[in-house]
Design a protein around this motif. Sequence first.
Motif: not given
Length: 627
Positions: A118-122, A203-209, A228-236
């Motif tokens: 559930x972790x994604x990065x940029x 953090x991916x709170x889930x497409x299914x939500x 859109x609220x599905x992904x929330x930035x948790x750190x930089x």
Amino acid sequence: MTISEIREQYLKFFADHDHAILPSASLVPENDPTTLFTGSGMQPMVSYLLGEPHPRGVRISDSQKCFRSGDIDEVGDNRHTTFFEMLGNWSLGDYFKQEQISWMFEFLTNRLGLDPQNLYVTVFRGNTELNIPKDEESAALWQSLFASKNIEARIGEDSEKNGMGPGERIFYYGEKKNWWSRMGVPSNMAVGEPGGPDTEMFWDFGANRQLHETSVWKEEPCHVNCDCGRFVEIGNNVFMQYVKKENGFQELSQRNVDFGGGLERIAAAVNGDPDVFRMDVFAPAIQTLLVMSGKQYETHTHAFRVILDHLRAATFLIGDGVNPSNKDQGYFVRRLIRRAVRFAHQLNISENVCAKIGATFIDVYADAYPSLSAAREQVVIELEKEEKKFQQTLKQGMKKFVELLNQEGEKKISGVDAFDLVQSYGFPIELTQELAQENGFVIDIETFKAEKEKHQALSRAGSEQKFKGGLADTSEMSVKYHTATHLLHQALRQVLGDMVVQKGSNITPERLRFDFPYPERLTEDQLKQVEGLVNEAILKKLPVHFEMLTLDEAKARGAIGLFTDKYAEVGDKVKVYFVGDEAMEDVFSKEVCGGPHVSNTSELGKFQIQKEESIGSGLRRIKAILS
Ligand code: SER
């Protein structure tokens, strides 16, 4: 996991990696004329990122109280708060990308147990015009870390246009998203300001939500940064390695890491609930609101969130000495409280609510922030007082409103009158609208907006004026005022006694301002004596130097200003500035301080007190200039 547990885990993790753990600095920045509030963990670190040696070493970590006034109107969704705690770690010219990225991955996945799926990065795409390269190193590091968990993390080049491709987990973005400085994108940065590319974790709170279905962006493809609220930035993780110059960017003398992560957002990820207001720190306040209103968080979410956020922020701000007022920081405290009260009215709460809610936060944060707990009485009194005052204002506003209703003619309230209700009576426009509607009136909202804009333009111009200069081009004058502040501090103690301690200091290139506790107005004679002592120290051409001392040594040598909240552990070294010559037994001032200062008092010129006044709560304020 509770907020406290995560805070502890984080600080322990970085202590285990040889970081000095610092307590949070105040929400009101000291000696920084560029900003009203501490809005990120790095703010108290700026001089160290620029190369000043930190008394605690090259690896620092903390959980910093932050307040972002610009977010007041954003509050209401599941993740925006004006007050928040930012977990931070810094490398001051020590470790760099390799260590930072690996540690973060380890902390999130192994220590906190977050599922890397559930972790994604940029990462930063680079900018050829600015001569800042694409951050392929970070992308490769992330890729190998995901691979260690058997996840093939593909790289997405253009997800804001195309959306996210299958298997993509690492995304390149430009400077709007993956560049960090206090002033935002490179083009907004003032000369002298540090900044750098960053790599952010989501953090991916889930497409299914289906959260993104409700988003204003739903016409566009979803990607990690789409809001859109599905992904929330948790750190930089900021790689703070550049400084802005007249003609572009230059490498700083040291390559720094500046990590900041929203504690509550990380907690939200750990607890699998994207709503930060459901974290444990809010539970007692929610319970209190429920008892007072008979209404549920689930059915009155927006009002609950505003009240929770605003009163927590106001509690912390008052705890740091900012009382509600019409000026500067105090204005925001006033606005927060009034807005909270208004939303409490929406919940049909008619008794005083602020102090009750504030008290729940003081209890929750007592262990982590002892200084808040120590200020309990002051916080409760100020919250009560401001709420009462606002109730009074509301009454007067109602009178004025009724007068407007009784005016002859069409059932319309002019924009000018509606704005006057805001300005003179603190009567929020939403309230006027509601009341107007109930009485079959309409408001000329276009003129109202025009009035408001006119007013905002005026106050913007005012604050630009006020904060003009910034750090870089003004440093010389600000440094002089900084040293003069030390002299003033000492002179006041000599004349008025040891009860004088610095409660606040604010320096601009034009003047210094110094707040301290004293029960009465200073006499002409006392002011003359203070001024005289400072000017004497200047005329003596005293040398200024610093030494690194342990807290015990500093105390034994008679240094003042041991701001205990800032330096955690006994045995650690702090920087102590000496004005004068110890060998000659001619030391005027000894003070714990990060600096910088002039090297000789002769650089200061003539010192003159311009104003001495009360700022309430037994505090006095002196404004002084050098000429
Ligand atoms: N300065 C960065 C931020 O505030 C990281 O600490 O996001």
